[in-house]
Design a protein around this motif. Structure first.
Motif, PDB file in Angstrom:
ATOM      1  N   ASN A  24       0.799  -1.220   0.000  1.00 34.77           N
ATOM      2  CA  ASN A  24       0.000   0.000   0.000  1.00 34.77           C
ATOM      3  C   ASN A  24       0.835   1.275   0.000  1.00 34.77           C
ATOM      4  OD1 ASN A  24      -2.304   1.618   0.126  1.00 34.77           O
ATOM      5  ND2 ASN A  24      -2.430   1.510   2.342  1.00 34.77           N
ATOM      6  N   ARG A  25       2.026   1.271   0.557  1.00 30.59           N
ATOM      7  CA  ARG A  25       2.763   2.514   0.783  1.00 30.59           C
ATOM      8  C   ARG A  25       4.105   2.584   0.056  1.00 30.59           C
ATOM      9  NH1 ARG A  25      -0.734   1.887   4.211  1.00 30.59           N
ATOM     10  NH2 ARG A  25      -1.339   2.616   6.191  1.00 30.59           N
ATOM     11  N   SER A  26       4.681   3.772   0.106  1.00 29.68           N
ATOM     12  CA  SER A  26       6.036   4.060  -0.392  1.00 29.68           C
ATOM     13  C   SER A  26       6.100   4.309  -1.888  1.00 29.68           C
ATOM     14  CB  SER A  26       7.028   2.961   0.006  1.00 29.68           C
ATOM     15  OG  SER A  26       7.084   2.849   1.409  1.00 29.68           O
ATOM     16  N   GLU A  41       0.590   6.505  -1.035  1.00 24.40           N
ATOM     17  CA  GLU A  41      -0.114   5.267  -0.707  1.00 24.40           C
ATOM     18  C   GLU A  41      -1.318   5.059  -1.617  1.00 24.40           C
ATOM     19  OE1 GLU A  41      -1.116   5.609   3.434  1.00 24.40           O
ATOM     20  OE2 GLU A  41      -2.657   7.093   3.062  1.00 24.40           O
ATOM     21  N   CYS A  42      -1.676   3.782  -1.787  1.00 26.34           N
ATOM     22  CA  CYS A  42      -2.819   3.435  -2.633  1.00 26.34           C
ATOM     23  C   CYS A  42      -4.136   3.817  -1.969  1.00 26.34           C
ATOM     24  CB  CYS A  42      -2.833   1.937  -2.926  1.00 26.34           C
ATOM     25  SG  CYS A  42      -1.419   1.351  -3.861  1.00 26.34           S
ATOM     26  N   GLU A  48      -1.483  -2.903   4.830  1.00 26.21           N
ATOM     27  CA  GLU A  48      -0.123  -2.663   4.338  1.00 26.21           C
ATOM     28  C   GLU A  48       0.188  -3.550   3.130  1.00 26.21           C
ATOM     29  OE1 GLU A  48       3.406  -0.950   3.729  1.00 26.21           O
ATOM     30  OE2 GLU A  48       1.884  -0.241   5.121  1.00 26.21           O
ATOM     31  N   ARG A  78       7.410  -0.419  -6.513  1.00 26.21           N
ATOM     32  CA  ARG A  78       6.483   0.660  -6.143  1.00 26.21           C
ATOM     33  C   ARG A  78       6.257   1.548  -7.355  1.00 26.21           C
ATOM     34  NH1 ARG A  78       7.030  -2.358  -3.282  1.00 26.21           N
ATOM     35  NH2 ARG A  78       7.092  -2.501  -1.051  1.00 26.21           N
ATOM     36  N   TYR A  83       0.799  -0.555  -7.907  1.00 24.18           N
ATOM     37  CA  TYR A  83      -0.329   0.280  -7.510  1.00 24.18           C
ATOM     38  C   TYR A  83      -1.638  -0.303  -8.061  1.00 24.18           C
ATOM     39  CZ  TYR A  83      -3.324   4.421  -7.221  1.00 24.18           C
ATOM     40  OH  TYR A  83      -4.339   5.295  -6.955  1.00 24.18           O
TER      41      TYR A  83
END
Length: 160
Positions: A24-26, A41-42, A48, A78, A83
């Motif tokens: 979800n992040r980065s 983040e998505c 996560e 990422r 995503y």
């Protein structure tokens, strides 16, 4: 329930990569149109990591296509592929897959890629038909059926 398969090109890959999960992040890099997720983040407050209901490790162990290396991964990077995969896994309750493929080349022509993807996706669909998953997947699913006599491995589709 529907099953979505995403195919993304990884220009540095030397093998086909079966991605198990999405994060979800980065997210820091923008996509080709300049889109960058807010706050990297998505989904705000989303899990996560979300994993596919298909065991990519098991698929990798079961399939074999002459001349093609297939590997398993738990980190899709990422960028736009991860995503999109995260959102598909989230909205599809885990019924999605991401396959990263290398750039087409003399050692990896389109014909070989098509054959490999046909074998991989067919195995994923067969895994989803296992009794423990079949009940939740069977309703409203789309199934790929190899077209008869087509040596390029094109598929026709039918609705269940």
């Amino acid at each position: 329930m529907q099953f979505v398969v995403h195919i993304g090109m990884d220009t540095s890959a030397k093998a086909i990569i079966l991605e198990q999960c999405a994060k979800n992040r980065s997210y820091q890099d923008a996509d080709i149109r300049g889109f960058r997720p807010a706050c990297g983040e998505c989904l705000p407050d989303g899990p996560e990591v979300i994993a596919s209901e298909v065991s990519m490790k098991a698929v990798r162990k079961r399939i074999a296509v002459e001349g093609v290396e297939v590997i398993f991964s738990r980190d899709a990077g990422r960028y736009v592929c991860d995503y999109t995969y995260y959102l598909s896994l989230h909205h599809g309750n885990g019924y999605a897959a991401l396959i990263h493929v290398p750039r087409l080349s003399l050692w990896f022509p389109a014909r070989l890629l098509g054959k490999a993807l046909q074998v991989i996706i067919q195995d994923m669909l067969e895994e989803l038909r296992k009794p423990e998953l079949e009940a939740s997947f069977a309703e409203n699913s789309t199934v790929a059926i190899p077209a008869q006599g087509n040596q390029l491995g094109d598929c026709s589709f039918r609705e269940n």
